[in-house]
Design a protein around this motif. Sequence first.
Motif, PDB file in Angstrom:
ATOM      1  N   THR A  50       0.743  -1.220  -0.163  1.00 24.64           N
ATOM      2  CA  THR A  50       0.111  -0.092   0.118  1.00 24.64           C
ATOM      3  C   THR A  50       1.070   1.271   0.011  1.00 24.64           C
ATOM      4  OG1 THR A  50      -1.923  -1.227   1.251  1.00 24.64           O
ATOM      5  CG2 THR A  50      -1.780   1.114   1.135  1.00 24.64           C
ATOM      6  N   VAL A  51       0.703   2.335  -0.992  1.00 27.47           N
ATOM      7  CA  VAL A  51       1.490   3.455  -1.086  1.00 27.47           C
ATOM      8  C   VAL A  51       0.443   4.488  -0.713  1.00 27.47           C
ATOM      9  CG1 VAL A  51       2.747   4.925  -2.511  1.00 27.47           C
ATOM     10  CG2 VAL A  51       3.238   2.551  -2.514  1.00 27.47           C
ATOM     11  N   GLU A  52       0.879   5.318  -0.025  1.00 27.49           N
ATOM     12  CA  GLU A  52       0.083   6.615   0.510  1.00 27.49           C
ATOM     13  C   GLU A  52       0.943   7.877  -0.068  1.00 27.49           C
ATOM     14  OE1 GLU A  52      -0.293   6.377   4.915  1.00 27.49           O
ATOM     15  OE2 GLU A  52      -1.848   5.185   4.744  1.00 27.49           O
ATOM     16  N   VAL A  53       0.389   8.557  -0.836  1.00 19.92           N
ATOM     17  CA  VAL A  53       0.919   9.876  -1.418  1.00 19.92           C
ATOM     18  C   VAL A  53       0.712  11.038  -0.739  1.00 19.92           C
ATOM     19  CG1 VAL A  53       1.385  11.108  -3.653  1.00 19.92           C
ATOM     20  CG2 VAL A  53       1.344   8.604  -3.610  1.00 19.92           C
ATOM     21  N   SER A  54       1.417  12.088  -0.463  1.00 18.82           N
ATOM     22  CA  SER A  54       1.274  13.340   0.171  1.00 18.82           C
ATOM     23  C   SER A  54       2.020  14.243  -0.426  1.00 18.82           C
ATOM     24  CB  SER A  54       1.435  13.188   1.793  1.00 18.82           C
ATOM     25  OG  SER A  54       2.727  12.816   1.984  1.00 18.82           O
ATOM     26  N   PRO A  55       1.478  15.747  -0.271  1.00 23.14           N
ATOM     27  CA  PRO A  55       2.463  16.662  -0.722  1.00 23.14           C
ATOM     28  C   PRO A  55       3.938  16.656  -0.213  1.00 23.14           C
ATOM     29  CG  PRO A  55       0.411  17.438  -0.051  1.00 23.14           C
ATOM     30  CD  PRO A  55       0.468  16.039   0.409  1.00 23.14           C
ATOM     31  N   GLY A  56       4.955  16.958  -1.349  1.00 17.56           N
ATOM     32  CA  GLY A  56       6.126  16.689  -0.627  1.00 17.56           C
ATOM     33  C   GLY A  56       7.066  17.078  -1.804  1.00 17.56           C
ATOM     34  N   ALA A  57       8.355  16.613  -1.572  1.00 16.22           N
ATOM     35  CA  ALA A  57       9.573  16.560  -2.515  1.00 16.22           C
ATOM     36  C   ALA A  57      10.300  15.421  -2.873  1.00 16.22           C
ATOM     37  CB  ALA A  57      10.400  17.728  -1.870  1.00 16.22           C
ATOM     38  N   GLY A  58       9.537  14.288  -3.021  1.00 17.78           N
ATOM     39  CA  GLY A  58      10.174  13.093  -3.549  1.00 17.78           C
ATOM     40  C   GLY A  58      10.841  12.437  -2.571  1.00 17.78           C
ATOM     41  N   LEU A  59      10.355  12.571  -1.247  1.00 13.71           N
ATOM     42  CA  LEU A  59      10.945  11.562  -0.240  1.00 13.71           C
ATOM     43  C   LEU A  59       9.839  10.527  -0.027  1.00 13.71           C
ATOM     44  CD1 LEU A  59      11.208  14.309   2.586  1.00 13.71           C
ATOM     45  CD2 LEU A  59      12.844  13.835   1.005  1.00 13.71           C
ATOM     46  N   VAL A  60      10.548   9.413   0.009  1.00 11.09           N
ATOM     47  CA  VAL A  60       9.961   7.879   0.378  1.00 11.09           C
ATOM     48  C   VAL A  60      10.343   7.268   1.569  1.00 11.09           C
ATOM     49  CG1 VAL A  60       9.538   5.719  -0.607  1.00 11.09           C
ATOM     50  CG2 VAL A  60      10.046   7.643  -2.277  1.00 11.09           C
ATOM     51  N   HIS A  61       9.242   6.800   2.494  1.00  7.42           N
ATOM     52  CA  HIS A  61       9.593   6.080   3.601  1.00  7.42           C
ATOM     53  C   HIS A  61       8.938   4.677   3.563  1.00  7.42           C
ATOM     54  CE1 HIS A  61      10.245   4.950   7.772  1.00  7.42           C
ATOM     55  NE2 HIS A  61       8.881   4.724   7.921  1.00  7.42           N
ATOM     56  N   GLY A  62       9.660   3.632   3.911  1.00  9.73           N
ATOM     57  CA  GLY A  62       8.970   2.366   3.946  1.00  9.73           C
ATOM     58  C   GLY A  62       9.738   1.669   5.021  1.00  9.73           C
ATOM     59  N   PRO A  63       9.277   0.161   5.384  1.00 15.41           N
ATOM     60  CA  PRO A  63       9.684  -0.676   6.194  1.00 15.41           C
ATOM     61  C   PRO A  63      11.363  -0.827   6.339  1.00 15.41           C
ATOM     62  CG  PRO A  63       7.838  -1.562   5.031  1.00 15.41           C
ATOM     63  CD  PRO A  63       8.316  -0.529   4.223  1.00 15.41           C
ATOM     64  N   ASP A  64      11.852  -0.640   7.523  1.00 14.92           N
ATOM     65  CA  ASP A  64      13.228  -0.897   7.724  1.00 14.92           C
ATOM     66  C   ASP A  64      13.810  -2.198   7.154  1.00 14.92           C
ATOM     67  OD1 ASP A  64      13.055   1.662   8.748  1.00 14.92           O
ATOM     68  OD2 ASP A  64      13.137   0.746  10.778  1.00 14.92           O
ATOM     69  N   ASP A  65      13.032  -3.042   7.030  1.00  9.21           N
ATOM     70  CA  ASP A  65      13.522  -4.370   6.607  1.00  9.21           C
ATOM     71  C   ASP A  65      13.047  -4.615   5.185  1.00  9.21           C
ATOM     72  OD1 ASP A  65      10.944  -4.914   6.815  1.00  9.21           O
ATOM     73  OD2 ASP A  65      10.628  -6.669   7.706  1.00  9.21           O
ATOM     74  N   SER A  66      12.739  -3.644   4.510  1.00  6.13           N
ATOM     75  CA  SER A  66      12.592  -3.624   3.128  1.00  6.13           C
ATOM     76  C   SER A  66      12.968  -2.810   2.066  1.00  6.13           C
ATOM     77  CB  SER A  66      11.040  -4.003   2.661  1.00  6.13           C
ATOM     78  OG  SER A  66      10.257  -5.027   3.653  1.00  6.13           O
ATOM     79  N   PRO A  67      14.192  -2.379   2.244  1.00  7.10           N
ATOM     80  CA  PRO A  67      15.034  -1.346   1.541  1.00  7.10           C
ATOM     81  C   PRO A  67      14.951  -1.264   0.029  1.00  7.10           C
ATOM     82  CG  PRO A  67      16.659  -2.613   2.270  1.00  7.10           C
ATOM     83  CD  PRO A  67      15.409  -3.295   2.900  1.00  7.10           C
ATOM     84  N   LYS A  68      14.673  -2.495  -0.606  1.00 14.13           N
ATOM     85  CA  LYS A  68      14.676  -2.743  -2.020  1.00 14.13           C
ATOM     86  C   LYS A  68      13.136  -2.142  -2.434  1.00 14.13           C
ATOM     87  CE  LYS A  68      18.009  -6.660  -2.158  1.00 14.13           C
ATOM     88  NZ  LYS A  68      18.039  -8.094  -2.363  1.00 14.13           N
ATOM     89  N   SER A  69      12.165  -2.418  -1.797  1.00 14.57           N
ATOM     90  CA  SER A  69      10.864  -2.150  -1.731  1.00 14.57           C
ATOM     91  C   SER A  69      10.782  -0.614  -1.865  1.00 14.57           C
ATOM     92  CB  SER A  69       9.897  -2.840  -1.166  1.00 14.57           C
ATOM     93  OG  SER A  69       9.931  -4.423  -1.559  1.00 14.57           O
ATOM     94  N   THR A  70      11.549   0.076  -0.989  1.00 16.38           N
ATOM     95  CA  THR A  70      11.417   1.353  -0.664  1.00 16.38           C
ATOM     96  C   THR A  70      12.114   1.998  -2.044  1.00 16.38           C
ATOM     97  OG1 THR A  70      11.566   1.317   1.655  1.00 16.38           O
ATOM     98  CG2 THR A  70      12.097   3.413   0.731  1.00 16.38           C
TER      99      THR A  70
END
Length: 305
Positions: A50-70
Motif C-alpha cells: 500500500t502506498v500513500e501519497v502526500s504533498p512533498g519533494a519526492g521523499l519515500v519512507h518504507g519498512p526498515d527491513d524492505s529497503p529494495k521495495s522502498t
Amino acid sequence: MRTLQTPRLGEVLTRASASAPGACGELAQGLLEESLVMVTCPIDLFSTATVEVSPGAGLVHGPDDSPKSTVAVSRTLALLGRTDVNARLHLESPLPRQKGMASSTADVIASIGAAAAALGESLPVARQAELALSIEPSDGIMFPGVALFDHRSGLVARPLGEPPPMGVLALEFADRVDTEAFNRVDRRPALERRSGRFLEAFRLIAAGLETGDGVPIGMGATMDAISYQDVFPNPYLEAGLELARTAGAVGVNVAHSGTVLGLLFLDDPEQTAWAARRARATFPGLVSTRRHRMIGGGLTLVQPG
C-alpha cells in the motif's frame, strides 16, 4: 535514503494497494541461447503493498527491513516524473524470505504497482520488469501466466501460457540461501554442461502449457530438478522424489537459488493433503507444508475495504 515523517491527518492525497504473487521455486532454470533463464512457478500466495501519497519533494519512507521495495517506490515516482509528492510504503506478506519463494520480487513488484496506482498511473509489465531488474535479479512473476524470463538482464521475457489446474505442495525447510551471495558465484560452466537437459525439460513444460496438460509440466520440472543437482544440490530432493511417487504427484520442482521443494499435483486436493501429512512425518527439518495452486503471474490492484 531520506525518510518521510508520518503525515498528519488529512495530508494524504491518495492511497492505493497492489498484490503480486510469490512462487514455489521455478519449474526450470538454465541456459537458453547463452541467456540464463527461468520458467516461473507462480502460486496463490501474495505480497501486498500500500502506498500513500502526500504533498512533498519526492521523499519515500518504507519498512526498515524492505529497503529494495522502498527504492522501487522511489524509482517509480522518478520514472513518472512525480518529484512533487512524498510516499509512504506499507507491506504485508506471508512469503518466507531466503527460501526461493520470490518474496523480494513480489514485494518490489507490488510496491511498483501500488506507487503507480496511487498516482493514477499504470506501468506495462515490461517496464515493471525493467524497474525490478534495476534493483536486483528478479523472478518473472510480474508476467502473466507462466513465463520464460532472463532474471538478470531481462533480455528474454516470453509468456508461455496459463497453467492448467494444478496443486503445489511447497515444503519449506529451515535452511536459508543468501540470494545475493548465490548470484555472485559463476555457475555458467555447470549450466553449460546441462544445457541439453534443460532444453529437453523446457520443451516438455512448454508443451504442457500449450495443451493444458499438467503431466508433461511435472515431467519437465522433475527432469530439471534432478539435473540441477550438479549445479546447486538440494539435500531434500531424493526424499521428495520418493514422496512424490508414493503420493501420486506428477512431478517435483525446486528453488534453484533456495531450499523450498515443490510437489506438483493435478487438481486433487485429497492427494495434496495426504502428501502434506506424509511430508511432516518424513522430513525432520521441515518448517511448514503449504498447499497452493499454481496460478498465472501478474500484478493485481486491490480494492480498498
